[in-house]
Structures are given as structure tokens and as C-alpha cells.
Write an enzyme that holds these catalytic residues in place. Sequence first.
Site, PDB file in Angstrom:
ATOM      1  N   GLY A  87       0.757  -1.243  -0.216  1.00  0.00           N
ATOM      2  CA  GLY A  87       0.079   0.325  -0.191  1.00  0.00           C
ATOM      3  C   GLY A  87       0.999   1.259   0.112  1.00  0.00           C
TER       4      GLY A  87
ATOM      5  N   VAL B 297       2.545   4.589   2.213  1.00  0.00           N
ATOM      6  CA  VAL B 297       2.895   4.824   3.639  1.00  0.00           C
ATOM      7  C   VAL B 297       3.005   6.415   3.467  1.00  0.00           C
ATOM      8  CG1 VAL B 297       4.466   4.935   5.476  1.00  0.00           C
ATOM      9  CG2 VAL B 297       4.318   2.972   3.846  1.00  0.00           C
TER      10      VAL B 297
ATOM     11  N   ASP C 293       7.352 -10.881   7.574  1.00  0.00           N
ATOM     12  CA  ASP C 293       7.824 -10.276   6.457  1.00  0.00           C
ATOM     13  C   ASP C 293       8.934  -9.387   6.437  1.00  0.00           C
ATOM     14  OD1 ASP C 293       7.635  -9.527   3.933  1.00  0.00           O
ATOM     15  OD2 ASP C 293       6.150  -7.703   4.268  1.00  0.00           O
TER      16      ASP C 293
END
Lengths: 582, 194
Positions: A105, A107, A217
Site C-alpha cells: 500500500g 505509507v 515479512d
Amino acid sequence: MAETVEDRDWWRRVEEVFAGALDLPEADRAAYLEKACAGDATLQAEVQSLLRYETVSQEGLDRVVAEAAATYASERASDNEVSSDLGLRVGRFQIVRELARGGMGVVYLGVRTDSDYAQVVAIKLIRSGLRSDRFVRRFRAEKQFLASLHHPNIAMILDGGSTPDGRPYIVLEYIEGDPITSYCRQRKLDLSARVQLMETVSKAVGYAHRHRVLHRDLKPENILVTREEVVKLVDFGIAKLLEPDSEHARQTTSSFRFLTPAYASPEQIAGKPVSPPSDVYSLGIILYEVLTGRHPWEEFRSTPYKLFMEANRKTPPPPSRSPGGDPELKRRIDSDLDKVVLKAMARDPSERYATAQELAADLERWRLQMPVSVGEHGRLSRFWRTVRKNPVASGAIAVAVLLAAALAGVIWRQAAVERRWRASTYPELARARDFMAKQLAAGGDVRAAADSFADCLRYLRQAAEAGAADSALDPLKAQCSTGAAWAALRQDQAEKAAALAASAVETARSIGQPALLAAALFADGDARSRRGDVSGADERYREACNVVAPGMDLSLASPTPQTAEQWLEFCREVPPTETPTR
Amino acid sequence: MAGPTDITGLLVKWSQGDKNALAELTPILYDELRRVAARVVRHEPQNLTLQPTDLVHEAFIRLTDQTRLTSKDRAHFLALAARAMRQILIDHWRRRRAAKRGGGIKISLEAGKDVAAAAPPEIIALDDALRALEKIDARKAKVIELRYFGGLTTAEIAEVLGISTATVGREIRFAQAWLYRELKGEREDRGGDR
């Protein structure tokens, strides 16, 4: 308008008449309207008005939306400052500007709006197939785990929720830093500094594991290093929040969505449960990249599928033999470090380090010249581990073992250690020495400190006898002799101290490191002074001051920082000798 | 990041009546439309007549595996995208206005890019008119949204709304005329004050 039956009837009549007129050629319309409206002048005027606009309306409306779209698009493209999310309020925060864009997405930089003090935060708007209500539920469930992570190297998660248009968001501590890989490249960090950074990273991950939080991640972009060289791990535990629901994962194969293929473990890619070793795997890949300057499967990075195949089929060449990569760095990677990296990134989770903490411990051992757990000399490693687990071992003894083990390692694997030795182990050793010195200064167990220095010297002797010692070990010899002399003085063994100090001076002279020589000379001076040889002491102190240049950093060579200060101050008052001593 | 498979699967499920699929689809679609907008202009900076429908179709091609979709699925996707596209364009202007008013934060803008300098856009007036039309005749408003923001063909609109193509044609022409008159604000043209 169309609220009453009357309004609706009116609307329908306008429509009817309008539609009838459209079916006719323009020339016939006037006559038609007259007839259709049957004397209702209002109706007739309304339809006539609409018909006038009808001819240009399509073109007109097309233009309006096209202009809006073109303006919008050009601003999206050229001016991120005016992105569509600018000014958007998410919870207690407001979006100020865009920071970065990625697969997960966008930031944004945000500020807190409900308070007078300006808290600057990072706001992640997540692009996801996850329903925002599910995300919010999950976030609430996980929040207490995430909030329990208080670690100087882990960025805090401050808030989470969903935006008015249904996008999940997460508010994080704002960190200004570079990904660890670019940081190392830009600053041209040497191998030892890189190992140390990754050791810090692994310790932080180990901390989170102990708090039952997996990262899931880990990748260079999530490991930032600030200008002050502080490591900050971001996005801890976020991947879990964004995982597709299990039944959905099967149906939509969307479980890939939040993986970063280049760093994800084989079990993650296979959709199997993750565990601490999964994070260890990612750390292993990052470690490989940080140490060599090159990802183990660099050539496949742009093709995730091939990358998975490659990662599943082949063990990459050890970092020291990585094709490509920085030759300067690779030259200094020895077989021990190779093994540490390959163990971390083993395909089978059970073959990896069980926790990130264990990986950190091996990196630290390597850095301190100690045999690593995966090294060739299992016997020593076992010995080391036994000692470490033994709670009786005082700090000083632990350090003694550290030195002893390092030196034993030297004897057996001299070539490897020698390479490392030349890579400036001096500061590392000084740290170990500082530790012992602290024991001395704090009135700790002087005997233990003395023993550890004695051990150090004994191993050096053994190394010499085995023909494995050379001049590279001399600084260590000088330091251990000096340390042993200090310890002896504390134990009121002036004769012994004098002998040790004299040996330290002799060794230090041959090396030509002023700080080491000064420390040895001060120790020798103290020993002479204790024995009543005032002029001999004076001679040593003067010589020390001749060696000491103003502003020289003596902290690494003196038993305590205070002592270093005292020496420098002492030397400022001692007039320089005209004729340099030998 | 969502790949074509995800979206296509969600679309199929949605058109089979799975409401959850829609909730997952919407944010992805919004985001893709925003990205496509930026991308298209980066590639064609001179293009000043960009149709939103181009963006919608571009997003459709990028997000879905068309071989797995029926023409009905396609129409439904475009309908969804039309709604999103309209919302994006309107939100954009409304937020710009909010940002201009300050809203507690200061945003530095380059000279010449000051939002305050921009004239009130016609798209806002169009949206207002569409909302008014929705109250009077929701189907007509929907037809316009599908046609202008989603680029659906008459047949696709008919498919989505479950009406005949002839009806769609009539609705479009009437609604266009009505809206454009609202937009131009020449109310004195209207007979009476109804």
C-alpha cells in the site's frame, strides 16, 4: 422534487413527451409538442427546454468528466503532495504527505490531531483484499501482543483501523532511515560492522519471538537504520493482520499477497504454518545480502516463480563464493561465517537456528573471534556452550573463557582467525578487556580477572609452542600482560606485576601501537612505584607521556575510561623529554 | 499485492451473489483506479482529454483475467468501477478544498499549484446535479453514472440494470439533457417553477 404523486406524474409526462419528440425529425417536433401537451404551456416549455440542451448535452458532459479525470490524473502523476489521500483523517491522525509506495500500500506521513504536541507518525494505508471490518477485529485481538513489544530496535505500532472508504490502516512510529542494505552500501561499511548490525537485528527479532510475535515479512525495507546508526525494525506482526482468511486463501490463492517472495521462507511460500525459524530464514537471506552486497538469487528476483523454484531446489553458493557481490567483502568472509549464513537460510526449518537469538549469538561469537556453533570444532563449541550455561561462571570467567576459546581456535584454525584478526579486532578485544577491567575497578572478583588474564597468556604461550602464533597476536599479548599486571597490583603482588608489565612493555614496543605501549608503560611505572623504585617509575611515566599524543584515545588501552583521563591529565603536567627514550 | 487471479475470483463470486466478495473487491478497485490514473498520464503527459472510462477499462484489463469472465461479469465489474471512479474524482476535489481550508495542517505547495487558485470545478456541479436526479429518478442517475464514469455500452447497462436497450437509450438522452441544463444553471429556461 418527485415527492408527491403529482410530481411523479408530471415527471412521467415530461419524459413521455420528450421521448416522443426525439423519435421525430426536428422539423416535425413543434407540431408534435403542440398536440401532445394539449394546451399545457408549462409542460410544453419544459420539454422544449430539455430538447434544446439535448443536442449539446452529450458533448458537454463528456467534456466535464474528461477534464476532471485529466486534472485528477495529472495531479496524481506529477504532484504527490496533492494525492487524493492528503488531509484524510484516520483515527486521531491526519495524513500530511506521501512517504512511500509499495506492494502492501502507501505509507504517509501523518500528525496527531487530538493533542497539542506534534506527534509525527507513519500511516500505512493498506491495499488489500481483506475486509476492513475483519481487519479491525483482528487488529484489536492482536493489539495487546504488538503493544507489548518495547524494544529500542523495534518501531512501535500506535493505532490501527479502517478509513471511511474501507481501507485498513496502521499507524506506526515514524522512523527516518534507510533500508539496511542501502545503508551498508552508502556508508561502505566493513564486514565486521555489517555483522554487528545484523546481530542487533537478530537480537531484536529474538526479543519479539520471546514475546510470541513473529514478524513474517522481514526484508531490507523493513529494517531501517537511522542516521545515528540505530537499527529499527518496522511492521512487526503486521503481516499476520493482513493474512487472508484461511478459507479465502484456498479459494483465491491470495496467500501470496503479503509475501515478499525474495525473502519469504519455503514454508511460507507453501502456505504452511510459520514459526520462529521462518523469520530466521528471512534473516539468513538478508544476512547473505548484507554481507555480500548481493541477494543469493539476485538473477531471479524479478521473476518470483523462478525464485521459488530456485530457492526450493538449490542451496546457494556460500556467501564467500557468491557470484557477483562485493569482492572486498567476500574476501573477508571465512568458512565459519559462511556456515552461519547457510544454516540460517536452510530450506528445512529444523536445520536452521531455532530462534533468532541463536543466530545473534553466533554472529556475536564470530565477531569476537570465538568459534561459532556451526564451526568445525564441535568440541570447543560444546565447551563454550557448557560454560555459558553454567550460572556459576562469573562475568570475568566468561570473558576468560571467551579469550581462551578464541585462542584455542587460533591454534587450530590459525589461518581463518588471522584473517579476522587483521580486520581490526582490537576494539572487540578492548571491549572484553574493559569488561574485566570493570570487574577490577568495581572491586569485583580480582582473582577471577587475574585468572582470565593468566589464561589468556597461557593460551598465547601454547599458540607459540604450536608454532601457530605470529606477530598478529602481539597486541593481544601486550594487552593481556598489561591486564595481568593491573590485576597483580590489585592483589598486592608487586613483583609479579613488575614482571608482567615489563613483558607487556617489551611486546608493545615491538608492535608500534602508542596506546598499547602507553598502557604497558603506565602499568610498569605503577609496579615500580609500588616496589619503591621511584626514579624507575618516573622514567616509565615520562616515556609513556612521550608516547601519548595530546587528544589520543587511550580509552581502549586503559583499565577504565577514568584512568585514561587521569593519564592524559598527568601527561599535560609532565614536561616533554628533550631526548626521546628508546 | 493482488494479482489478476484474486480479482477475477472475487468478481465471479460477487456476480454469483457473494456480498463479501464485493467488500473485498472495492478497496482494490479504488486503489487500482488511482494508480492507473497516475500511470496513464505519466505515459501521455499531453493528454488533456482523458476519459475516466479509459481509466476504468485500463483497470479492468490490469486487474482481471478476462478469459475467465463472462460478458455479464465484465458489465458488473464496470458498473462497480464506474461508482468508484465517480467517487474518486469527487473525493479528490472535496479533499483539495478541505486541504485548502487548512484542517489543522499546513501543506506546502509549489507556486502555481495552489489549490485556492483553481476555479470551482464543474465536476462538483455535475455530482450535485446527479444527486438531485437520484432523488427524482434513481435509475436515470445510475444510467448516467454507468455511461459517463464506467464507459458501459448500452447493452451492458441494460444487462446490469435488467432493462431493455431501448429503455436505456431513452433514459440516457433524457437524463443527459436534464443534467446538462442543471449544470448550466439556466433555470429561467424552464417552464414555470416546478
